[in-house]
Design a protein around this motif. Structure first.
Motif, PDB file in Angstrom:
ATOM      1  N   ILE A 114       0.909  -1.250   0.017  1.00 22.78           N
ATOM      2  CA  ILE A 114      -0.071  -0.034   0.034  1.00 22.78           C
ATOM      3  C   ILE A 114       0.974   1.270   0.086  1.00 22.78           C
ATOM      4  O   ILE A 114       1.994   1.256   0.858  1.00 22.78           O
ATOM      5  CB  ILE A 114      -1.081  -0.071   1.306  1.00 22.78           C
ATOM      6  CG1 ILE A 114      -1.792   1.279   1.377  1.00 22.78           C
ATOM      7  CG2 ILE A 114      -0.287  -0.167   2.349  1.00 22.78           C
ATOM      8  CD1 ILE A 114      -2.842   1.329   2.195  1.00 22.78           C
ATOM      9  N   SER A 115       0.473   2.156  -0.963  1.00 22.59           N
ATOM     10  CA  SER A 115       1.259   3.383  -0.783  1.00 22.59           C
ATOM     11  C   SER A 115       0.970   4.448   0.381  1.00 22.59           C
ATOM     12  O   SER A 115      -0.105   4.241   0.832  1.00 22.59           O
ATOM     13  CB  SER A 115       0.884   4.254  -2.126  1.00 22.59           C
ATOM     14  OG  SER A 115       1.400   5.654  -1.922  1.00 22.59           O
ATOM     15  N   THR A 116       2.096   4.891   1.028  1.00 26.11           N
ATOM     16  CA  THR A 116       1.897   5.604   2.174  1.00 26.11           C
ATOM     17  C   THR A 116       1.318   7.096   1.635  1.00 26.11           C
ATOM     18  O   THR A 116       0.843   7.539   2.649  1.00 26.11           O
ATOM     19  CB  THR A 116       3.344   6.074   2.873  1.00 26.11           C
ATOM     20  OG1 THR A 116       3.936   6.508   1.736  1.00 26.11           O
ATOM     21  CG2 THR A 116       3.874   4.787   3.238  1.00 26.11           C
ATOM     22  N   ALA A 131       9.000   0.019   2.383  1.00 29.44           N
ATOM     23  CA  ALA A 131       9.507  -0.342   0.976  1.00 29.44           C
ATOM     24  C   ALA A 131       9.204   0.670   0.036  1.00 29.44           C
ATOM     25  O   ALA A 131       8.086   0.932  -0.630  1.00 29.44           O
ATOM     26  CB  ALA A 131       8.926  -1.642   0.342  1.00 29.44           C
ATOM     27  N   GLY A 132      10.014   1.431  -0.080  1.00 29.83           N
ATOM     28  CA  GLY A 132      10.203   2.642  -0.753  1.00 29.83           C
ATOM     29  C   GLY A 132       8.982   3.623  -0.363  1.00 29.83           C
ATOM     30  O   GLY A 132       8.962   4.148   0.779  1.00 29.83           O
ATOM     31  N   ASP A 133       8.310   4.013  -1.288  1.00 27.09           N
ATOM     32  CA  ASP A 133       6.781   4.993  -1.095  1.00 27.09           C
ATOM     33  C   ASP A 133       5.739   4.082  -0.592  1.00 27.09           C
ATOM     34  O   ASP A 133       4.691   4.576  -0.486  1.00 27.09           O
ATOM     35  CB  ASP A 133       6.662   5.945  -2.266  1.00 27.09           C
ATOM     36  CG  ASP A 133       6.142   5.142  -3.542  1.00 27.09           C
ATOM     37  OD1 ASP A 133       6.286   3.881  -3.454  1.00 27.09           O
ATOM     38  OD2 ASP A 133       5.772   5.731  -4.352  1.00 27.09           O
ATOM     39  N   HIS A 134       6.149   2.939  -0.051  1.00 25.30           N
ATOM     40  CA  HIS A 134       5.118   2.016   0.071  1.00 25.30           C
ATOM     41  C   HIS A 134       5.249   1.185   1.451  1.00 25.30           C
ATOM     42  O   HIS A 134       6.534   1.448   1.982  1.00 25.30           O
ATOM     43  CB  HIS A 134       4.811   0.721  -0.984  1.00 25.30           C
ATOM     44  CG  HIS A 134       4.130   1.346  -2.325  1.00 25.30           C
ATOM     45  ND1 HIS A 134       4.333   2.073  -2.956  1.00 25.30           N
ATOM     46  CD2 HIS A 134       2.819   0.689  -2.464  1.00 25.30           C
ATOM     47  CE1 HIS A 134       3.456   2.301  -4.045  1.00 25.30           C
ATOM     48  NE2 HIS A 134       2.352   1.444  -3.912  1.00 25.30           N
ATOM     49  N   ARG A 135       4.452   0.531   1.789  1.00 24.25           N
ATOM     50  CA  ARG A 135       4.552  -0.472   3.058  1.00 24.25           C
ATOM     51  C   ARG A 135       4.082  -1.863   2.486  1.00 24.25           C
ATOM     52  O   ARG A 135       3.086  -2.017   1.744  1.00 24.25           O
ATOM     53  CB  ARG A 135       3.662  -0.004   4.249  1.00 24.25           C
ATOM     54  CG  ARG A 135       4.323   1.289   4.826  1.00 24.25           C
ATOM     55  CD  ARG A 135       5.754   1.206   5.390  1.00 24.25           C
ATOM     56  NE  ARG A 135       6.242   2.431   6.077  1.00 24.25           N
ATOM     57  CZ  ARG A 135       6.613   3.315   5.243  1.00 24.25           C
ATOM     58  NH1 ARG A 135       6.898   3.246   4.136  1.00 24.25           N
ATOM     59  NH2 ARG A 135       7.258   4.566   5.952  1.00 24.25           N
ATOM     60  N   ILE A 136       4.651  -2.892   3.017  1.00 31.36           N
ATOM     61  CA  ILE A 136       4.352  -4.186   2.660  1.00 31.36           C
ATOM     62  C   ILE A 136       3.737  -4.571   3.935  1.00 31.36           C
ATOM     63  O   ILE A 136       4.358  -4.306   5.009  1.00 31.36           O
ATOM     64  CB  ILE A 136       5.492  -5.038   2.424  1.00 31.36           C
ATOM     65  CG1 ILE A 136       6.264  -4.595   1.175  1.00 31.36           C
ATOM     66  CG2 ILE A 136       4.974  -6.664   2.226  1.00 31.36           C
ATOM     67  CD1 ILE A 136       5.513  -4.374  -0.206  1.00 31.36           C
ATOM     68  N   VAL A 137       2.508  -4.790   4.164  1.00 30.61           N
ATOM     69  CA  VAL A 137       1.671  -5.345   5.230  1.00 30.61           C
ATOM     70  C   VAL A 137       1.667  -6.842   5.388  1.00 30.61           C
ATOM     71  O   VAL A 137       1.203  -7.629   4.377  1.00 30.61           O
ATOM     72  CB  VAL A 137       0.202  -4.797   5.243  1.00 30.61           C
ATOM     73  CG1 VAL A 137      -0.498  -5.068   6.525  1.00 30.61           C
ATOM     74  CG2 VAL A 137       0.488  -3.166   5.376  1.00 30.61           C
ATOM     75  N   LEU A 138       2.063  -7.248   6.466  1.00 27.01           N
ATOM     76  CA  LEU A 138       1.973  -8.758   6.533  1.00 27.01           C
ATOM     77  C   LEU A 138       0.914  -9.220   7.401  1.00 27.01           C
ATOM     78  O   LEU A 138       0.578  -8.266   8.719  1.00 27.01           O
ATOM     79  CB  LEU A 138       3.287  -9.254   7.356  1.00 27.01           C
ATOM     80  CG  LEU A 138       4.436  -9.416   6.563  1.00 27.01           C
ATOM     81  CD1 LEU A 138       5.832  -9.896   7.303  1.00 27.01           C
ATOM     82  CD2 LEU A 138       4.356 -10.554   5.431  1.00 27.01           C
ATOM     83  N   GLY A 139      -0.144  -9.925   7.049  1.00 25.46           N
ATOM     84  CA  GLY A 139      -1.363 -10.316   7.958  1.00 25.46           C
ATOM     85  C   GLY A 139      -1.357 -11.795   8.139  1.00 25.46           C
ATOM     86  O   GLY A 139      -0.941 -12.595   7.375  1.00 25.46           O
TER      87      GLY A 139
END
Length: 174
Positions: free
Chosen positions: A61-63, A134-142
């Motif tokens: 998801i983009s921040t 992760a750059g301008d994003h976040r990797i969300v772990l669920g």
């Protein structure tokens, strides 16, 4: 079988190069939802199964996304696998500034207050266990806590997924 040998002309790594290459990659379509005073949700094609034990998944998801504040605070999120009959829903949740949960979107509060969309092929509720920069994003772990793999089956009794390819939503062809 003949293997093509022309690899074309290499281009420097840019955001446009990455987008151009990934337009050639067909991806399943999901909607991620998060609870809050105003529910949040967005269309995602970055959904990935990470591990079976414990059951983990990830998405990006983009921040800069209007949904990032809700996802950044959420303890739990919903993951909805869309069917070919849900192109309009995918478009609604991809549209900036849309009231994504207003009619005609049909939804209900689910476990942990997570908004659950009606008519999807399958859904999961996940506990958020990490948000990795992760750059301008976040990797969300669920981590999956519950769900339903047997959602909408359509009039033919078969579940057919919605795909995203070449910048458009598509259905599988027989």
């Amino acid at each position: 079988m003949t293997v093509p040998t022309d690899l074309g002309t290499p281009r420097a790594a840019t955001p446009d190069l990455l987008r151009s290459v990934f337009r050639q990659h067909a991806a399943g379509v999901a909607v991620i939802t998060a609870p809050g005073p105003r529910p949040a949700g967005f269309t995602a094609t970055s959904l990935t199964s990470v591990a079976a034990d414990p059951p983990l998944l990830s998405f990006g998801i983009s921040t800069g996304s209007s949904c990032w504040p809700a996802v950044s605070e959420a303890g739990h999120i919903g993951v909805h696998i869309l069917g070919e009959h849900q192109q309009e829903l995918a478009t609604t949740f991809a549209r900036s500034g849309a009231d994504r949960f207003a009619p005609p979107t049909s939804w209900r509060p689910g476990p942990h207050g997570v908004p659950l969309l009606d008519g999807v092929l399958a859904w999961l509720v996940c506990k958020v266990v990490a948000r990795v920069p992760a750059g301008d994003h976040r990797i969300v772990l669920g981590q999956v806590v519950e769900g339903d793999p047997e959602g909408y089956t359509g009039t033919a009794g078969r579940s057919r997924p919605l795909l995203y390819h070449e910048g458009r939503f598509n259905a599988l062809r027989d």
